[in-house]
Scaffold this active site. Structure first.
Site, PDB file in Angstrom:
ATOM      1  N   ALA A  12       0.794  -1.245   0.000  1.00 38.54           N
ATOM      2  CA  ALA A  12       0.000   0.000   0.000  1.00 38.54           C
ATOM      3  C   ALA A  12       0.824   1.293   0.000  1.00 38.54           C
ATOM      4  O   ALA A  12       0.410   2.265  -0.628  1.00 38.54           O
ATOM      5  CB  ALA A  12      -0.973  -0.014   1.182  1.00 38.54           C
ATOM      6  N   GLY A  14       3.505   1.890  -1.553  1.00 35.69           N
ATOM      7  CA  GLY A  14       4.287   2.021  -2.785  1.00 35.69           C
ATOM      8  C   GLY A  14       3.630   2.955  -3.794  1.00 35.69           C
ATOM      9  O   GLY A  14       2.513   3.433  -3.591  1.00 35.69           O
ATOM     10  N   ARG A  15       4.363   3.206  -4.893  1.00 32.72           N
ATOM     11  CA  ARG A  15       3.825   4.082  -5.949  1.00 32.72           C
ATOM     12  C   ARG A  15       2.500   3.531  -6.480  1.00 32.72           C
ATOM     13  O   ARG A  15       1.512   4.245  -6.608  1.00 32.72           O
ATOM     14  CB  ARG A  15       4.847   4.205  -7.100  1.00 32.72           C
ATOM     15  CG  ARG A  15       6.004   5.124  -6.790  1.00 32.72           C
ATOM     16  CD  ARG A  15       7.063   5.049  -7.880  1.00 32.72           C
ATOM     17  NE  ARG A  15       7.786   3.789  -7.793  1.00 32.72           N
ATOM     18  CZ  ARG A  15       8.907   3.622  -7.097  1.00 32.72           C
ATOM     19  NH1 ARG A  15       9.452   4.632  -6.473  1.00 32.72           N
ATOM     20  NH2 ARG A  15       9.508   2.449  -7.031  1.00 32.72           N
ATOM     21  N   MET A  16       2.479   2.218  -6.771  1.00 31.86           N
ATOM     22  CA  MET A  16       1.236   1.614  -7.256  1.00 31.86           C
ATOM     23  C   MET A  16       0.233   1.437  -6.125  1.00 31.86           C
ATOM     24  O   MET A  16      -0.971   1.624  -6.308  1.00 31.86           O
ATOM     25  CB  MET A  16       1.529   0.257  -7.908  1.00 31.86           C
ATOM     26  CG  MET A  16       1.964   0.318  -9.345  1.00 31.86           C
ATOM     27  SD  MET A  16       0.785   1.204 -10.382  1.00 31.86           S
ATOM     28  CE  MET A  16      -0.674   0.203 -10.179  1.00 31.86           C
ATOM     29  N   GLY A 101       0.306  -7.856  -9.366  1.00 33.95           N
ATOM     30  CA  GLY A 101       0.854  -6.834 -10.255  1.00 33.95           C
ATOM     31  C   GLY A 101       2.356  -6.804 -10.337  1.00 33.95           C
ATOM     32  O   GLY A 101       2.904  -6.231 -11.278  1.00 33.95           O
ATOM     33  N   ALA A 125      -0.862 -10.066 -14.577  1.00 29.02           N
ATOM     34  CA  ALA A 125      -0.548  -9.367 -15.827  1.00 29.02           C
ATOM     35  C   ALA A 125       0.628  -8.439 -15.581  1.00 29.02           C
ATOM     36  O   ALA A 125       0.705  -7.795 -14.537  1.00 29.02           O
ATOM     37  CB  ALA A 125      -1.760  -8.559 -16.298  1.00 29.02           C
ATOM     38  N   ASN A 127       1.061  -5.802 -17.093  1.00 26.75           N
ATOM     39  CA  ASN A 127       0.598  -4.423 -17.328  1.00 26.75           C
ATOM     40  C   ASN A 127      -0.926  -4.415 -17.341  1.00 26.75           C
ATOM     41  O   ASN A 127      -1.541  -5.081 -18.163  1.00 26.75           O
ATOM     42  CB  ASN A 127       1.157  -3.926 -18.665  1.00 26.75           C
ATOM     43  CG  ASN A 127       1.033  -2.427 -18.798  1.00 26.75           C
ATOM     44  OD1 ASN A 127      -0.050  -1.875 -18.592  1.00 26.75           O
ATOM     45  ND2 ASN A 127       2.128  -1.761 -19.116  1.00 26.75           N
ATOM     46  N   HIS A 158      11.566   3.402 -18.135  1.00 29.23           N
ATOM     47  CA  HIS A 158      10.867   3.518 -16.851  1.00 29.23           C
ATOM     48  C   HIS A 158      11.653   4.417 -15.900  1.00 29.23           C
ATOM     49  O   HIS A 158      12.836   4.683 -16.128  1.00 29.23           O
ATOM     50  CB  HIS A 158      10.680   2.144 -16.186  1.00 29.23           C
ATOM     51  CG  HIS A 158       9.552   1.341 -16.765  1.00 29.23           C
ATOM     52  ND1 HIS A 158       9.706   0.552 -17.875  1.00 29.23           N
ATOM     53  CD2 HIS A 158       8.251   1.226 -16.391  1.00 29.23           C
ATOM     54  CE1 HIS A 158       8.546  -0.027 -18.156  1.00 29.23           C
ATOM     55  NE2 HIS A 158       7.634   0.362 -17.272  1.00 29.23           N
ATOM     56  N   LYS A 162      12.773   1.603 -10.715  1.00 31.41           N
ATOM     57  CA  LYS A 162      12.365   0.254 -11.149  1.00 31.41           C
ATOM     58  C   LYS A 162      13.524  -0.726 -10.978  1.00 31.41           C
ATOM     59  O   LYS A 162      14.654  -0.418 -11.351  1.00 31.41           O
ATOM     60  CB  LYS A 162      11.904   0.288 -12.613  1.00 31.41           C
ATOM     61  CG  LYS A 162      11.369  -1.051 -13.076  1.00 31.41           C
ATOM     62  CD  LYS A 162      10.519  -0.925 -14.321  1.00 31.41           C
ATOM     63  CE  LYS A 162      10.015  -2.277 -14.799  1.00 31.41           C
ATOM     64  NZ  LYS A 162       9.126  -2.935 -13.823  1.00 31.41           N
ATOM     65  N   THR A 169       6.378  -5.935 -19.094  1.00 31.40           N
ATOM     66  CA  THR A 169       5.594  -5.632 -20.306  1.00 31.40           C
ATOM     67  C   THR A 169       6.435  -5.852 -21.551  1.00 31.40           C
ATOM     68  O   THR A 169       5.955  -6.397 -22.550  1.00 31.40           O
ATOM     69  CB  THR A 169       5.086  -4.180 -20.244  1.00 31.40           C
ATOM     70  OG1 THR A 169       4.337  -4.026 -19.050  1.00 31.40           O
ATOM     71  CG2 THR A 169       4.224  -3.843 -21.442  1.00 31.40           C
TER      72      THR A 169
HETATM   73  N1  LIG Z   1       1.300  -4.901 -13.653  1.00 30.82           N
HETATM   74  C1  LIG Z   1       1.299  -3.577 -13.788  1.00 30.82           C
HETATM   75  O1  LIG Z   1       0.440  -2.961 -14.467  1.00 30.82           O
HETATM   76  C2  LIG Z   1       2.349  -2.784 -13.066  1.00 30.82           C
HETATM   77  C3  LIG Z   1       2.387  -1.392 -13.138  1.00 30.82           C
HETATM   78  C4  LIG Z   1       3.338  -0.704 -12.383  1.00 30.82           C
HETATM   79  C5  LIG Z   1       4.221  -1.407 -11.585  1.00 30.82           C
HETATM   80  N2  LIG Z   1       4.172  -2.767 -11.557  1.00 30.82           N
HETATM   81  C6  LIG Z   1       5.031  -3.575 -10.675  1.00 30.82           C
HETATM   82  O2  LIG Z   1       4.465  -3.496  -9.374  1.00 30.82           O
HETATM   83  C7  LIG Z   1       5.516  -3.625  -8.398  1.00 30.82           C
HETATM   84  C8  LIG Z   1       5.458  -2.419  -7.481  1.00 30.82           C
HETATM   85  O3  LIG Z   1       5.790  -1.248  -8.222  1.00 30.82           O
HETATM   86  P1  LIG Z   1       5.927   0.164  -7.523  1.00 30.82           P
HETATM   87  O4  LIG Z   1       6.469   1.098  -8.531  1.00 30.82           O
HETATM   88  O5  LIG Z   1       4.652   0.493  -6.817  1.00 30.82           O
HETATM   89  O6  LIG Z   1       7.077  -0.165  -6.452  1.00 30.82           O
HETATM   90  P2  LIG Z   1       7.262   0.448  -4.991  1.00 30.82           P
HETATM   91  O7  LIG Z   1       6.932   1.902  -4.987  1.00 30.82           O
HETATM   92  O8  LIG Z   1       8.638   0.011  -4.546  1.00 30.82           O
HETATM   93  O9  LIG Z   1       6.143  -0.295  -4.126  1.00 30.82           O
HETATM   94  C9  LIG Z   1       6.260  -1.594  -3.618  1.00 30.82           C
HETATM   95  C10 LIG Z   1       5.721  -1.549  -2.202  1.00 30.82           C
HETATM   96  O10 LIG Z   1       5.652  -2.883  -1.700  1.00 30.82           O
HETATM   97  C11 LIG Z   1       6.142  -2.841  -0.359  1.00 30.82           C
HETATM   98  N3  LIG Z   1       6.549  -4.159   0.124  1.00 30.82           N
HETATM   99  C12 LIG Z   1       7.772  -4.762   0.039  1.00 30.82           C
HETATM  100  N4  LIG Z   1       7.746  -5.960   0.670  1.00 30.82           N
HETATM  101  C13 LIG Z   1       6.491  -6.096   1.196  1.00 30.82           C
HETATM  102  C14 LIG Z   1       5.857  -7.073   2.011  1.00 30.82           C
HETATM  103  N5  LIG Z   1       6.512  -8.185   2.398  1.00 30.82           N
HETATM  104  N6  LIG Z   1       4.573  -6.879   2.371  1.00 30.82           N
HETATM  105  C15 LIG Z   1       3.904  -5.766   2.008  1.00 30.82           C
HETATM  106  N7  LIG Z   1       4.458  -4.776   1.251  1.00 30.82           N
HETATM  107  C16 LIG Z   1       5.736  -4.951   0.858  1.00 30.82           C
HETATM  108  C17 LIG Z   1       7.280  -1.839  -0.422  1.00 30.82           C
HETATM  109  O11 LIG Z   1       7.602  -1.400   0.864  1.00 30.82           O
HETATM  110  P3  LIG Z   1       9.060  -0.748   1.166  1.00 30.82           P
HETATM  111  O12 LIG Z   1       9.236   0.395   0.205  1.00 30.82           O
HETATM  112  O13 LIG Z   1       8.913  -0.328   2.588  1.00 30.82           O
HETATM  113  O14 LIG Z   1      10.063  -1.830   0.951  1.00 30.82           O
HETATM  114  C18 LIG Z   1       6.605  -0.737  -1.261  1.00 30.82           C
HETATM  115  O15 LIG Z   1       5.801   0.091  -0.469  1.00 30.82           O
HETATM  116  C19 LIG Z   1       6.820  -3.739  -9.196  1.00 30.82           C
HETATM  117  O16 LIG Z   1       7.127  -5.111  -9.347  1.00 30.82           O
HETATM  118  C20 LIG Z   1       6.470  -3.124 -10.546  1.00 30.82           C
HETATM  119  O17 LIG Z   1       7.258  -3.608 -11.603  1.00 30.82           O
HETATM  120  C21 LIG Z   1       3.247  -3.455 -12.265  1.00 30.82           C
END
Ligand SMILES: NC(=O)c1ccc[n+]([C@@H]2O[C@H](COP(=O)([O-])OP(=O)(O)OC[C@H]3O[C@@H](n4cnc5c(N)ncnc54)[C@H](OP(=O)(O)O)[C@@H]3O)[C@@H](O)[C@H]2O)c1
Length: 272
Positions: A12, A14-16, A101, A125, A127, A158, A162, A169
């Protein structure tokens, strides 16, 4: 009051994750029941709505998915590949569907996701954007028509945070091209080039990666033939597009039997 489908957003802070908290709250028929962060995260104990940049939602961020699963109907997990697999085990044990995701899974980790999908319904997925999923179909059609006449290169860009490369994707785009051309991506993929490596092998599919600044996500599939070039490009300008897609997948997944689904099914686009 009917809460609709109760959703846990994992990752929650995180960026997403923050975009997902907003998207779940805004979607009729869904309610935010839990927001999960990494143990030790400074976000634990804060209000998920405030964390997501909006008004308080009365949902306090927790560090344990296991502790909240009883009060949740479906899990939306955009944390990390490693954390997702641990959460998936919990979902299987509790019989909860999930929308996954994270990207950057190895082949054996993807096999674990397929195995989990024998027990619970999953959408996975790389993306969740509608446009990218349309692009997958366009790319497949282009590859089928151009056949072996064009060299195929996939470019992606990106933001600087990342961790995996190339993007999930980009790899999916490569798989779609390889399938359309009867090639095996693991045999023909070339990840970056350096030094004197001779002329291009016609069967290869090349990947180029850019990382920098705040780029949300850009992908181009380039078909370069003699005398012409076709480029199919998708640019995401906001994470809200992925979050809305993931929330749409959650609503679509409710009530389905166990199985693994892609976003093209959620969108009714058929197979690639
Ligand atoms: N499928 C899609 O459409 C799509 C789109 C965008 C991104 N993504 C993917 O989604 C993932 C997240 O991207 P993001 O940019 O949001 O990254 P992010 O900002 O690093 O967010 C990930 C979050 O997950 C948290 N986390 C780590 N370990 C955890 C655990 N054990 N339990 C609960 N939370 C935990 C992290 O906490 P900490 O920062 O405290 O470690 C962080 O808040 C990446 O793999 C990215 O490639 C997918």
């Amino acid at each position: 009051m009917d809460q609709g489908m109760r959703i846990a957003v994992v990752g929650a802070p995180g960026r997403m994750g923050r975009a997902l908290v907003r998207a779940v709250h805004e979607r009729e028929g869904l309610s935010l029941a839990a927001a999960v962060a990494r143990p030790g995260s400074p976000a634990v104990g804060t209000d998920a709505g405030t964390l997501a940049g909006g008004s308080p939602l009365g949902v306090s961020v927790t560090d344990s998915l296991a502790a909240v699963l009883d009060a949740v109907d479906l899990v939306v997990d955009f944390s990390t590949a490693e954390a997702t697999l641990a959460h998936l085990d919990l979902c299987v044990r509790a019989g909860r569907p999930a929308v996954l995701g994270a990207t950057g899974f190895t082949a054996s980790e993807r096999a674990r996701i397929r195995e989990a999908a024998r027990h619970v319904p999953l959408v996975h997925a790389p993306n969740y954007g509608v446009g990218v999923n349309l692009a997958l179909g366009l790319v497949a059609a282009a590859a089928r028509v151009l056949g072996d006449d064009a060299d195929v290169e996939i470019l992606e860009a990106h933001h600087r945070h990342k961790v995996d490369a190339p993007s999930g994707t980009a790899l999916r785009l490569g798989e779609v091209v390889a399938e359309a051309l009867g090639r095996n991506l693991s045999e023909v993929a070339v990840y970056g080039r350096q030094g004197p490596e001779g002329p291009r092998d016609r069967a290869t599919i090349g990947f180029s990666t850019i990382r920098g600044g705040d780029i949300v996500g850009e992908h181009t599939v380039l078909f370069a033939a003699e005398g012409e070039r076709l480029e199919i490009t998708h640019r995401a300008s906001s994470r809200d597009t992925f979050a809305r897609g993931a929330v749409r997948a959650a609503a679509w997944l409710a009530g389905r039997p166990p199985g693994l689904h892609g976003m093209e099914e959620v969108l009714g686009l058929g197979d690639g």
